[in-house]
Design a protein around this motif. Structure first.
Motif, PDB file in Angstrom:
ATOM      1  N   ALA A 154     -10.208  -8.960  66.212  1.00 26.26           N
ATOM      2  CA  ALA A 154     -10.625  -7.867  67.098  1.00 26.26           C
ATOM      3  C   ALA A 154     -12.052  -7.434  66.784  1.00 26.26           C
ATOM      4  O   ALA A 154     -12.449  -7.368  65.627  1.00 26.26           O
ATOM      5  CB  ALA A 154      -9.677  -6.680  66.952  1.00 26.26           C
ATOM      6  N   THR A 155     -12.810  -7.133  67.827  1.00 25.76           N
ATOM      7  CA  THR A 155     -14.174  -6.635  67.641  1.00 25.76           C
ATOM      8  C   THR A 155     -14.126  -5.141  67.330  1.00 25.76           C
ATOM      9  O   THR A 155     -13.128  -4.464  67.582  1.00 25.76           O
ATOM     10  CB  THR A 155     -15.010  -6.870  68.903  1.00 25.76           C
ATOM     11  N   VAL A 156     -15.225  -4.627  66.807  1.00 22.43           N
ATOM     12  CA  VAL A 156     -15.310  -3.190  66.536  1.00 22.43           C
ATOM     13  C   VAL A 156     -15.138  -2.403  67.828  1.00 22.43           C
ATOM     14  O   VAL A 156     -14.475  -1.353  67.844  1.00 22.43           O
ATOM     15  CB  VAL A 156     -16.660  -2.853  65.869  1.00 22.43           C
ATOM     16  N   ALA A 157     -15.701  -2.894  68.924  1.00 18.70           N
ATOM     17  CA  ALA A 157     -15.583  -2.201  70.211  1.00 18.70           C
ATOM     18  C   ALA A 157     -14.129  -2.130  70.660  1.00 18.70           C
ATOM     19  O   ALA A 157     -13.672  -1.095  71.179  1.00 18.70           O
ATOM     20  CB  ALA A 157     -16.424  -2.912  71.272  1.00 18.70           C
ATOM     21  N   THR A 158     -13.391  -3.224  70.460  1.00 19.30           N
ATOM     22  CA  THR A 158     -11.969  -3.239  70.833  1.00 19.30           C
ATOM     23  C   THR A 158     -11.181  -2.237  70.011  1.00 19.30           C
ATOM     24  O   THR A 158     -10.355  -1.475  70.536  1.00 19.30           O
ATOM     25  CB  THR A 158     -11.380  -4.645  70.625  1.00 19.30           C
ATOM     26  N   ILE A 159     -11.445  -2.222  68.703  1.00 24.61           N
ATOM     27  CA  ILE A 159     -10.752  -1.283  67.817  1.00 24.61           C
ATOM     28  C   ILE A 159     -11.064   0.147  68.214  1.00 24.61           C
ATOM     29  O   ILE A 159     -10.179   1.001  68.258  1.00 24.61           O
ATOM     30  CB  ILE A 159     -11.142  -1.547  66.350  1.00 24.61           C
ATOM     31  N   LYS A 160     -12.328   0.413  68.540  1.00 20.74           N
ATOM     32  CA  LYS A 160     -12.718   1.773  68.907  1.00 20.74           C
ATOM     33  C   LYS A 160     -12.039   2.213  70.199  1.00 20.74           C
ATOM     34  O   LYS A 160     -11.639   3.379  70.346  1.00 20.74           O
ATOM     35  CB  LYS A 160     -14.237   1.877  69.052  1.00 20.74           C
TER      36      LYS A 160
ATOM     37  N   ARG B  61      -9.774  17.241  56.761  1.00 20.85           N
ATOM     38  CA  ARG B  61     -11.093  16.590  56.683  1.00 20.85           C
ATOM     39  C   ARG B  61     -11.615  16.507  55.248  1.00 20.85           C
ATOM     40  O   ARG B  61     -12.376  15.601  54.914  1.00 20.85           O
ATOM     41  CB  ARG B  61     -12.083  17.356  57.564  1.00 20.85           C
ATOM     42  N   ARG B  62     -11.188  17.435  54.380  1.00 22.29           N
ATOM     43  CA  ARG B  62     -11.686  17.459  52.999  1.00 22.29           C
ATOM     44  C   ARG B  62     -11.079  16.365  52.117  1.00 22.29           C
ATOM     45  O   ARG B  62     -11.501  16.191  50.974  1.00 22.29           O
ATOM     46  CB  ARG B  62     -11.381  18.825  52.380  1.00 22.29           C
ATOM     47  N   VAL B  63     -10.080  15.628  52.630  1.00 23.19           N
ATOM     48  CA  VAL B  63      -9.391  14.598  51.845  1.00 23.19           C
ATOM     49  C   VAL B  63      -9.729  13.220  52.396  1.00 23.19           C
ATOM     50  O   VAL B  63      -9.674  13.008  53.607  1.00 23.19           O
ATOM     51  CB  VAL B  63      -7.864  14.818  51.864  1.00 23.19           C
ATOM     52  N   THR B  64     -10.081  12.279  51.510  1.00 22.52           N
ATOM     53  CA  THR B  64     -10.396  10.915  51.906  1.00 22.52           C
ATOM     54  C   THR B  64      -9.595   9.943  51.046  1.00 22.52           C
ATOM     55  O   THR B  64      -9.572  10.087  49.823  1.00 22.52           O
ATOM     56  CB  THR B  64     -11.899  10.603  51.717  1.00 22.52           C
ATOM     57  N   PRO B  65      -8.904   8.948  51.629  1.00 25.48           N
ATOM     58  CA  PRO B  65      -8.145   7.975  50.841  1.00 25.48           C
ATOM     59  C   PRO B  65      -9.006   7.289  49.788  1.00 25.48           C
ATOM     60  O   PRO B  65     -10.214   7.079  49.990  1.00 25.48           O
ATOM     61  CB  PRO B  65      -7.649   6.985  51.898  1.00 25.48           C
ATOM     62  N   LEU B  66      -8.379   6.921  48.683  1.00 24.97           N
ATOM     63  CA  LEU B  66      -9.117   6.363  47.547  1.00 24.97           C
ATOM     64  C   LEU B  66      -9.820   5.059  47.889  1.00 24.97           C
ATOM     65  O   LEU B  66     -10.883   4.771  47.350  1.00 24.97           O
ATOM     66  CB  LEU B  66      -8.155   6.145  46.370  1.00 24.97           C
ATOM     67  N   LYS B  67      -9.234   4.255  48.787  1.00 22.04           N
ATOM     68  CA  LYS B  67      -9.862   2.966  49.091  1.00 22.04           C
ATOM     69  C   LYS B  67     -11.226   3.153  49.752  1.00 22.04           C
ATOM     70  O   LYS B  67     -12.100   2.297  49.646  1.00 22.04           O
ATOM     71  CB  LYS B  67      -8.950   2.120  49.973  1.00 22.04           C
ATOM     72  N   TYR B  68     -11.418   4.280  50.445  1.00 21.76           N
ATOM     73  CA  TYR B  68     -12.724   4.555  51.038  1.00 21.76           C
ATOM     74  C   TYR B  68     -13.657   5.201  50.028  1.00 21.76           C
ATOM     75  O   TYR B  68     -14.858   4.937  50.020  1.00 21.76           O
ATOM     76  CB  TYR B  68     -12.575   5.455  52.264  1.00 21.76           C
ATOM     77  N   LEU B  69     -13.116   6.063  49.171  1.00 21.22           N
ATOM     78  CA  LEU B  69     -13.950   6.707  48.157  1.00 21.22           C
ATOM     79  C   LEU B  69     -14.527   5.693  47.185  1.00 21.22           C
ATOM     80  O   LEU B  69     -15.636   5.854  46.682  1.00 21.22           O
ATOM     81  CB  LEU B  69     -13.119   7.745  47.379  1.00 21.22           C
ATOM     82  N   SER B  70     -13.771   4.636  46.909  1.00 24.49           N
ATOM     83  CA  SER B  70     -14.232   3.615  45.965  1.00 24.49           C
ATOM     84  C   SER B  70     -15.248   2.671  46.588  1.00 24.49           C
ATOM     85  O   SER B  70     -15.872   1.874  45.891  1.00 24.49           O
ATOM     86  CB  SER B  70     -13.038   2.801  45.450  1.00 24.49           C
ATOM     87  N   GLY B  71     -15.400   2.732  47.913  1.00 24.13           N
ATOM     88  CA  GLY B  71     -16.325   1.829  48.597  1.00 24.13           C
ATOM     89  C   GLY B  71     -15.741   0.461  48.870  1.00 24.13           C
ATOM     90  O   GLY B  71     -16.435  -0.443  49.336  1.00 24.13           O
ATOM     91  N   ALA B  72     -14.421   0.302  48.603  1.00 23.22           N
ATOM     92  CA  ALA B  72     -13.790  -1.005  48.794  1.00 23.22           C
ATOM     93  C   ALA B  72     -13.675  -1.352  50.275  1.00 23.22           C
ATOM     94  O   ALA B  72     -13.656  -2.526  50.638  1.00 23.22           O
ATOM     95  CB  ALA B  72     -12.404  -1.018  48.151  1.00 23.22           C
ATOM     96  N   GLN B  73     -13.589  -0.336  51.136  1.00 24.52           N
ATOM     97  CA  GLN B  73     -13.449  -0.592  52.566  1.00 24.52           C
ATOM     98  C   GLN B  73     -14.298   0.397  53.359  1.00 24.52           C
ATOM     99  O   GLN B  73     -14.556   1.510  52.909  1.00 24.52           O
ATOM    100  CB  GLN B  73     -11.979  -0.463  52.993  1.00 24.52           C
ATOM    101  N   SER B  74     -14.699  -0.044  54.536  1.00 24.80           N
ATOM    102  CA  SER B  74     -15.391   0.846  55.474  1.00 24.80           C
ATOM    103  C   SER B  74     -14.432   1.149  56.617  1.00 24.80           C
ATOM    104  O   SER B  74     -13.354   0.565  56.701  1.00 24.80           O
ATOM    105  CB  SER B  74     -16.657   0.179  56.005  1.00 24.80           C
ATOM    106  N   TRP B  75     -14.812   2.066  57.509  1.00 27.73           N
ATOM    107  CA  TRP B  75     -13.894   2.424  58.585  1.00 27.73           C
ATOM    108  C   TRP B  75     -14.570   2.373  59.941  1.00 27.73           C
ATOM    109  O   TRP B  75     -15.789   2.380  60.076  1.00 27.73           O
ATOM    110  CB  TRP B  75     -13.293   3.805  58.345  1.00 27.73           C
ATOM    111  N   VAL B  76     -13.712   2.322  60.978  1.00 27.04           N
ATOM    112  CA  VAL B  76     -14.118   2.517  62.362  1.00 27.04           C
ATOM    113  C   VAL B  76     -13.445   3.811  62.786  1.00 27.04           C
ATOM    114  O   VAL B  76     -12.285   4.063  62.446  1.00 27.04           O
ATOM    115  CB  VAL B  76     -13.645   1.355  63.255  1.00 27.04           C
TER     116      VAL B  76
END
Length: 365
Positions: A186-192, A338-353
């Motif tokens: 899937a493209t980023v546009a499709t996911i969005k 909004r003040r809470v972010t999953p650890l996988k994003y805080l560690s920089g292991a994954q980015s998000w759409v």
């Protein structure tokens, strides 16, 4: 170089050690409580355990008696320092703060508190009903939300019937979620595009207002899962590793087809944090342990059925499982403030759409 610790601290005195490599004489120690000297001793007792690890000749232990007996609630504020050195020995036994908590609870049994050492939402407090009444009285929470919030506080979950009307969740939404799971295709546009449609579906005015008042913040959905058949017992924080696991909700909606249900361990959101094996219910192992215990001991399990027009919001700590047939499926969304972010994003292991709803609520995957 100076090293040492307090190995034991009681209302009557302290036991520990201090070692100064370049000192020719044993250390003089004093205990302080709010600036008052309550004890004094010389650290010259022989400790074979310290001798064996190379701390001089081992004569660096101490046993100190206080000049007066203290209360348990005073112990966390005791400081033990060597003479002429601005250094406080650390406490090896970390349960001292739990002892303080227990002492305070015994003296104020009716005081409200969160049910987890991690804290959490105000809805997870033992005095949540009183807090809600106060919020309604001062106008910080809309009065029309009171029935739903009371249900969440009492039962650990709340059903919002027909909130997704007129169409509700559709089969095509399930197909779209599969494309997100298979991100490589899937493209980023499709996911969005998928996230935009999910945001419009889930973030109705009533659901956003409810979550804002639970979170005291804007809601963000970080996970969208399409579930089939029966899942194991779990609760919100066991779905995704979070820095603040007590601050999370799970949202459920059914895809078209046969009705699906949640099996909920009644009142599990009010149970103690740790089970017999020592697992916290905020972990996956702890939730499974509590579920197995519920089945084995015949604890009350409540069945909650819902369809594709309904939303079910499950609060923190409530242990439950999804039951669906092979022909039906369930959407599960993890929502956090909004003040809470999953650890996988805080560690920089994954980015998000992400997709942002007009209300300010967001969906990120």
């Amino acid at each position: 170089m100076i090293s040492g610790s307090i190995d034991k601290l009681t209302p009557k005195g302290a036991v520990g050690w201090i070692y100064q490599a370049n000192s020719e004489s044993p250390s003089l120690l004093r205990a302080f409580l709010n600036g008052e000297v309550i004890g004094e001793t010389v650290a010259d007792l022989y400790r074979p355990d310290l001798h064996q690890v190379g701390l001089g000749d081992g004569h660096c232990g101490f046993e100190m008696s206080f000049g007066r007996a203290l209360t348990e609630s005073q112990l966390p504020f005791v400081k033990i320092k060597p003479e002429k050195i601005d250094l406080s020995l650390s406490l090896t036994e970390k349960t001292i703060y739990l002892d303080l908590l227990h002492a305070l609870m015994r003296n104020a049994e009716g005081a409200g508190r969160t049910r987890s050492v991690l804290g959490g939402f105000w809805t997870d407090r033992t005095d949540a009903a009183q807090v809600l009444a106060g919020r309604i009285a001062v106008g910080s929470c809309p009065a029309e939300l009171q029935p739903m919030l009371q249900e969440l506080i009492l039962n650990g979950y709340v059903v919002l019937p027909s909130v997704l009307a007129p169409k509700g969740l559709q089969a095509k939404d399930g197909t779209a979620l599969v494309s997100i799971e298979q991100r490589a295709k899937a493209t980023v546009a499709t996911i969005k595009d998928v996230l935009d449609s999910m945001a419009k579906l889930l973030f109705r005015d009533s659901t956003v207002r409810l979550m804002r008042n639970i979170f005291d913040d804007h809601p963000i959905i970080y996970r969208l899962d399409r579930l089939k058949e029966e899942t194991g017992f779990h609760q919100a924080a066991s779905v995704e590793a979070l820095p603040s696991p007590a601050e999370s909700l799970l949202i459920y909606a059914a895809f078209p087809g046969a009705s699906v249900r949640l099996d909920i361990i009644r009142d599990s959101h009010e149970m103690g944090e740790f089970g017999p094996a020592g697992f916290s219910r905020w972990t996956a192992d702890g939730a499974r342990e509590l579920g197995a215990m519920a089945e084995k001991q015949g604890l009350s399990i409540e069945e909650v059925e819902f369809n594709n027009l309904d939303l079910v919001i499950v609060g923190p700590g409530l242990v439950h499982r999804v039951v669906a047939s092979e022909e039906s499926a369930v959407l599960r969304a993890l929502a956090v403030p909004r003040r809470v972010t999953p650890l996988k994003y805080l560690s920089g292991a994954q980015s998000w759409v992400e997709a942002t709803h007009v209300s300010g609520a967001k969906v990120r995957v």
